[in-house]
Scaffold this active site. Structure first.
Site, PDB file in Angstrom:
ATOM      1  N   ASP A   1       0.857  -1.189   0.000  1.00  0.00           N
ATOM      2  CA  ASP A   1       0.000   0.000   0.000  1.00  0.00           C
ATOM      3  C   ASP A   1       0.896   1.245   0.000  1.00  0.00           C
ATOM      4  OD1 ASP A   1      -1.686   2.122   0.669  1.00  0.00           O
ATOM      5  OD2 ASP A   1      -2.929   0.898   2.007  1.00  0.00           O
ATOM      6  N   HIS A   2       0.848   1.986  -1.080  1.00  0.00           N
ATOM      7  CA  HIS A   2       1.772   3.110  -1.240  1.00  0.00           C
ATOM      8  C   HIS A   2       1.484   4.258  -0.265  1.00  0.00           C
ATOM      9  CE1 HIS A   2       5.006   5.146  -2.999  1.00  0.00           C
ATOM     10  NE2 HIS A   2       4.782   4.914  -4.272  1.00  0.00           N
ATOM     11  N   ARG A   3       0.315   4.209   0.390  1.00  0.00           N
ATOM     12  CA  ARG A   3       0.045   5.246   1.395  1.00  0.00           C
ATOM     13  C   ARG A   3       0.920   5.023   2.628  1.00  0.00           C
ATOM     14  NH1 ARG A   3      -6.249   4.196   1.972  1.00  0.00           N
ATOM     15  NH2 ARG A   3      -5.362   2.108   1.944  1.00  0.00           N
TER      16      ARG A   3
END
Ligand code: CAO
Length: 573
Positions: A545-547
């Site tokens: 998850d790039h967040r």
């Protein structure tokens, strides 16, 4: 200790009301003012509180009984020193056509402007303040009749509908769901005429009903609702109009439940209209709310809002993609092109489909692909299996087969410990780091994909993990996994190694933030600096998850995982 009869207090004009809920049983310890029963007329539902604290010795009423003021509800052995008010103070006698002292002071003026605008205000609701609006029945433009319900308000003891004192066209609503209202607050503005105005509500303050004066053109409206405050441990309702929710006949969409149950449901965010009541005449009880909540938490039930969110954003069912501004899902008559067979998808596929869709759409996911050298580990795995097989044959240990997945689980725990954000979850703007390492693994079952969870993998050895994995996979395939065996994972591995393929892009299992996909290992020529040598290479696909995770961290995680799998002794470091 004294035995005290707890009686129904003054409940206003209601002659007889039905007992629809028993909230205590013999042996219970009750506090003063604790609700004992719920009664319901065709006009309102209300809870009858205890006038004294003590232990319930005897119940004198049962479900369905009709009670009135003075009926004995139960007998309590009063606690020493408990304040006893065996006959609760009667409050606000609301006889039609009379003005109760407590309510007369708050008869409300309703100005009618020259243009015929009428202000409809919240009438006398007794001593209650800041009562929540829980439902609005009308919208601007509606033609309103006198006594038509405008809103429902709810305290923790009673719910009731507030009717309009006038007829006319609704120009403006001044309240919305969630607002807190008090006596005299402006509820709505109607466009009407004096001739259409003011009919005293059935049990209201009739003598103050109409008091127009030419000079002020003001109208004193009847007080349709007078809700008396709890006095000396008893709650009495002087006059309540309009059915809030009659038993067995829910009106205007209000679920059939007592005020306290609805308050409880609101606190938990449970949509009552989606529950089936197990109580008398289908009434929703506190147990129903709790059971529903547990089921949602376990993932066994989805609320309509959850399903709609997924469908709307994905365009899967509901709006065909309009929620995302997409063009509609293609509708094709396949039969035009050849013979077809239509089969409904199974329950598990529907549930996992909705979850996958949400996760695919809502998570900005990136996948890193990598290969790692498991030549030595595979040799160790094979020799371990030979040894355990031998030991099992000799009767020393139970037979257990070790596959690469067990090593991967252990290696992932080591990498998760080194890079803790991979073992976290997003909670609003915060990251929740988990100090436990429960690993989920995707299992292919005849009913669809399931993800059993092996708990505390950091504390378990390869043999124990292999054994638990075998048992959970079997349960999954037999459809016997319980909700507890599928929840709580901090990271998931999806292994297609037994089947084939090279790389793929697994979908993160929210609220986790990463997932490892594994494919089939193959012998490949690897350059060792001098020559090509045959090595067993395992393809890894890490989706993150790039967040939460940056690309560099993901590359490091994969590289570290590769190092461990390349030399498993590193797990010990
Ligand atoms: N490379 C090469 N061979 C592998 C391997 C790999 N990475 N992983 C497993 N194998 C071998 C095993 O050693 C075993 O070999 P033998 O039959 O010779 O002993 C064979 O493949 C079958 O293994 P398995 O699949 O029974 O066992 P597993 O522990 O690897 O996996 C389980 C267990 C439950 C995860 C698996 O059966 C399964 O269901 N996988 C599918 C997961 C899936 O559907 N993922 C996709 C999710 S996204 O849609």
């Amino acid at each position: 200790m004294a035995l005290v009869e707890v009686k129904v207090p003054d409940i206003g004009d209601f002659d007889e009301v039905a007992v629809i809920e028993l909230l205590v049983k013999v042996g219970d310890t009750v506090k003063a003012e604790q609700s004992l029963i719920t009664v319901e007329s065709d006009k309102a539902s209300m809870e009858i509180p205890s006038s004294t604290a003590g232990v319930v010795k005897e119940l004198r009423i049962k479900l369905g009984d009709k009670v009135k003021q003075g009926s004995v509800v139960l007998v309590v052995e009063a606690a020493a020193g408990a304040a006893v008010a065996s006959t609760p103070a009667a409050v606000v006698p609301a006889t039609p056509g009379t003005v109760p002292a407590a309510t007369a002071a708050v008869a409300l003026a309703t100005p009618v402007s020259a243009t015929g605008l009428i202000e409809v205000r919240i009438p006398n609701i007794g001593d209650f303040t800041d009562v929540a609006v829980i439902e609005v029945f009308v919208k601007p433009g509606d033609t309103i009749k006198v006594e038509q319900s405008i809103i429902t308000i709810e305290s923790d003891k009673a719910s009731m509908e507030i009717p309009s004192s006038h007829a006319g066209m609704l120009k403006e609503l001044k309240v919305k769901v969630g607002d807190k209202v008090n006596i005299g607050d402006l509820m709505a503005i109607l466009e009407g005429s004096l001739s259409a105005a003011v009919v005293a509500a059935p049990v209201a303050v009739a003598t103050s009903a109409v008091a127009t004066s030419a000079s002020s053109a003001s109208v004193a409206i009847a007080s349709p609702v007078a809700m008396a405050a709890p006095i000396a441990g008893a709650t009495a309702f002087a006059a309540v109009v309009a059915p809030a929710h009659a038993p067995g006949e829910p009106t205007l969409g209000l679920p059939h439940a007592s005020p306290s149950v609805r308050k409880f449901a609101r606190e938990l965010g449970v949509p009552l209209e989606e529950l089936k009541g197990s109580g008398h005449k289908g009434r929703i009880t506190q147990d129903d709310v709790q059971t529903f909540t547990k089921s949602v938490m376990a993932g066994a039930t989805q609320t309509k809002a959850q399903t709609a969110k997924v469908s709307a954003s994905a365009g899967a069912a509901g709006d065909g993609g309009a929620g995302l501004g997409l063009i509609p899902w293609p509708k094709v008559d396949f039969a035009k092109f050849g013979p077809i067979e239509r089969k409904e998808m199974g329950r598990i596929k529907k549930i996992s489909g909705a979850n996958l869709l949400r996760n695919a759409i809502m998570i900005p996911a990136v996948t890193n692909h990598d290969d790692c050298d498991i030549t030595d580990l595979e040799a160790f795995r094979v020799s371990t299996n030979l040894e355990t097989e031998k030991a099992a044959k000799a009767g020393n240990i139970a037979s257990v087969k070790v596959t690469m997945l067990a090593f991967l689980i252990k290696a992932c725990v080591a990498a998760l410990k080194k890079y803790p954000e991979f073992n976290s979850s997003l909670d609003g703007d915060a990251l929740v780091y988990k100090n436990y390492w429960h690993i989920g693994f995707a299992a292919d079952t005849p009913n669809g994909l399931m993800v059993p969870v092996i708990r505390d993998c950091d504390k378990k050895g390869i043999l124990q993990i292999s054994q638990e994995m075998g048992e959970l996979a079997k349960k999954a395939r037999d459809g016997k996994l319980g909700p507890a065996e599928m929840t709580g994972a901090t990271f998931t591995i999806s292994s297609l190694g037994g089947i084939g393929g090279k790389y793929f892009t697994p979908i993160i299992n929210a609220p986790e933030v990463a997932i490892l996909g594994v494919c089939k290992s193959t012998m490949e020529p690897v350059w060792n600096g001098k020559e090509f040598v045959p090595r067993l290479m395992l393809p890894l696909s890490l989706t993150w998850d790039h967040r939460v995770i940056d690309g560099a961290a993901a590359a490091r995680f994969n590289a570290y995982l590769g190092q461990i799998l390349g030399d498993f002794r590193r797990v010990l470091l």
